[in-house]
Design a protein around this motif. Sequence first.
Motif, PDB file in Angstrom:
ATOM      1  N   GLY A  48      37.254  85.367 165.092  1.00  0.00           N
ATOM      2  CA  GLY A  48      35.948  86.014 165.077  1.00  0.00           C
ATOM      3  C   GLY A  48      36.065  87.486 164.770  1.00  0.00           C
ATOM      4  N   LEU A  49      35.014  88.211 165.084  1.00  0.00           N
ATOM      5  CA  LEU A  49      34.939  89.623 164.705  1.00  0.00           C
ATOM      6  C   LEU A  49      35.493  90.522 165.803  1.00  0.00           C
ATOM      7  CD1 LEU A  49      31.407  89.691 163.065  1.00  0.00           C
ATOM      8  CD2 LEU A  49      33.637  89.729 161.926  1.00  0.00           C
ATOM      9  N   CYS A  64      43.423  88.233 172.505  1.00  0.00           N
ATOM     10  CA  CYS A  64      42.165  88.780 171.993  1.00  0.00           C
ATOM     11  C   CYS A  64      41.205  88.986 173.158  1.00  0.00           C
ATOM     12  CB  CYS A  64      41.580  87.807 170.969  1.00  0.00           C
ATOM     13  SG  CYS A  64      40.022  88.353 170.275  1.00  0.00           S
ATOM     14  N   MET A  66      38.031  89.034 173.023  1.00  0.00           N
ATOM     15  CA  MET A  66      36.700  88.436 172.834  1.00  0.00           C
ATOM     16  C   MET A  66      36.593  87.082 173.537  1.00  0.00           C
ATOM     17  SD  MET A  66      33.761  88.979 171.232  1.00  0.00           S
ATOM     18  CE  MET A  66      33.893  89.841 169.664  1.00  0.00           C
ATOM     19  N   HIS A  67      37.509  86.151 173.182  1.00  0.00           N
ATOM     20  CA  HIS A  67      37.454  84.815 173.810  1.00  0.00           C
ATOM     21  C   HIS A  67      38.795  84.451 174.440  1.00  0.00           C
ATOM     22  CE1 HIS A  67      34.532  84.676 170.334  1.00  0.00           C
ATOM     23  NE2 HIS A  67      33.755  84.500 171.370  1.00  0.00           N
ATOM     24  N   PHE A  68      39.699  85.430 174.490  1.00  0.00           N
ATOM     25  CA  PHE A  68      40.987  85.278 175.191  1.00  0.00           C
ATOM     26  C   PHE A  68      41.921  84.255 174.555  1.00  0.00           C
ATOM     27  CE2 PHE A  68      37.726  86.756 178.143  1.00  0.00           C
ATOM     28  CZ  PHE A  68      38.209  88.044 178.313  1.00  0.00           C
ATOM     29  N   GLY A  69      41.743  83.999 173.263  1.00  0.00           N
ATOM     30  CA  GLY A  69      42.780  83.304 172.514  1.00  0.00           C
ATOM     31  C   GLY A  69      43.944  84.260 172.300  1.00  0.00           C
ATOM     32  N   PRO A  82      40.762  79.727 171.766  1.00  0.00           N
ATOM     33  CA  PRO A  82      40.272  79.043 170.569  1.00  0.00           C
ATOM     34  C   PRO A  82      40.930  79.482 169.270  1.00  0.00           C
ATOM     35  CG  PRO A  82      38.752  80.772 171.167  1.00  0.00           C
ATOM     36  CD  PRO A  82      39.819  80.761 172.230  1.00  0.00           C
ATOM     37  N   CYS A  83      41.962  80.314 169.298  1.00  0.00           N
ATOM     38  CA  CYS A  83      42.619  80.715 168.048  1.00  0.00           C
ATOM     39  C   CYS A  83      43.401  79.521 167.512  1.00  0.00           C
ATOM     40  CB  CYS A  83      43.561  81.884 168.289  1.00  0.00           C
ATOM     41  SG  CYS A  83      42.700  83.349 168.905  1.00  0.00           S
TER      42      CYS A  83
HETATM   43  S1  FES Z   1      37.364  86.455 168.336  1.00  0.00           S
HETATM   44 FE1  FES Z   1      39.429  86.452 169.042  1.00  0.00          FE
HETATM   45  S2  FES Z   1      39.545  84.713 170.335  1.00  0.00           S
HETATM   46 FE2  FES Z   1      37.521  84.640 169.518  1.00  0.00          FE
END
Ligand code: FES
Length: 104
Positions: A48-49, A64, A66-69, A82-83
């Motif tokens: 994602g962004l 990350c 954002m969503h902790f991937g 989710p990466c």
């Molecule tokens: S934007 Fe990086 S894990 Fe979703």
Amino acid sequence: MADNLLFLCKAGDLAPNSVRKVERPEGALAVYNLDGVFYATDDRCTHGLASLSEGEIIDGEIECNMHFGSFDIATGQPRQSPCSVPVKTYRIELRGDDVFAVLD
Ligand code: FES
């Protein structure tokens, strides 16, 4: 200076186990110092962004924010969902105290 080299930072200016964003028009890179060894990846998360340089380094991975991937910093391979798509990595070239990424 070869024009496929992008100056990232001075080695002494990036503390061990930290990450910094390096802007460039084609897309920012993230430069990492893992216990004195430098790595570089694209800064943008492939999910994602989000900016990976705003994430957290944990055991050789960048998480990350954002969503902790997460991704393996050395290989760019996704490690935590989710990466699922690898992040591009760049070879590092050291010239004295200067850290460069080799752009393909
Ligand atoms: S934007 Fe990086 S894990 Fe979703």
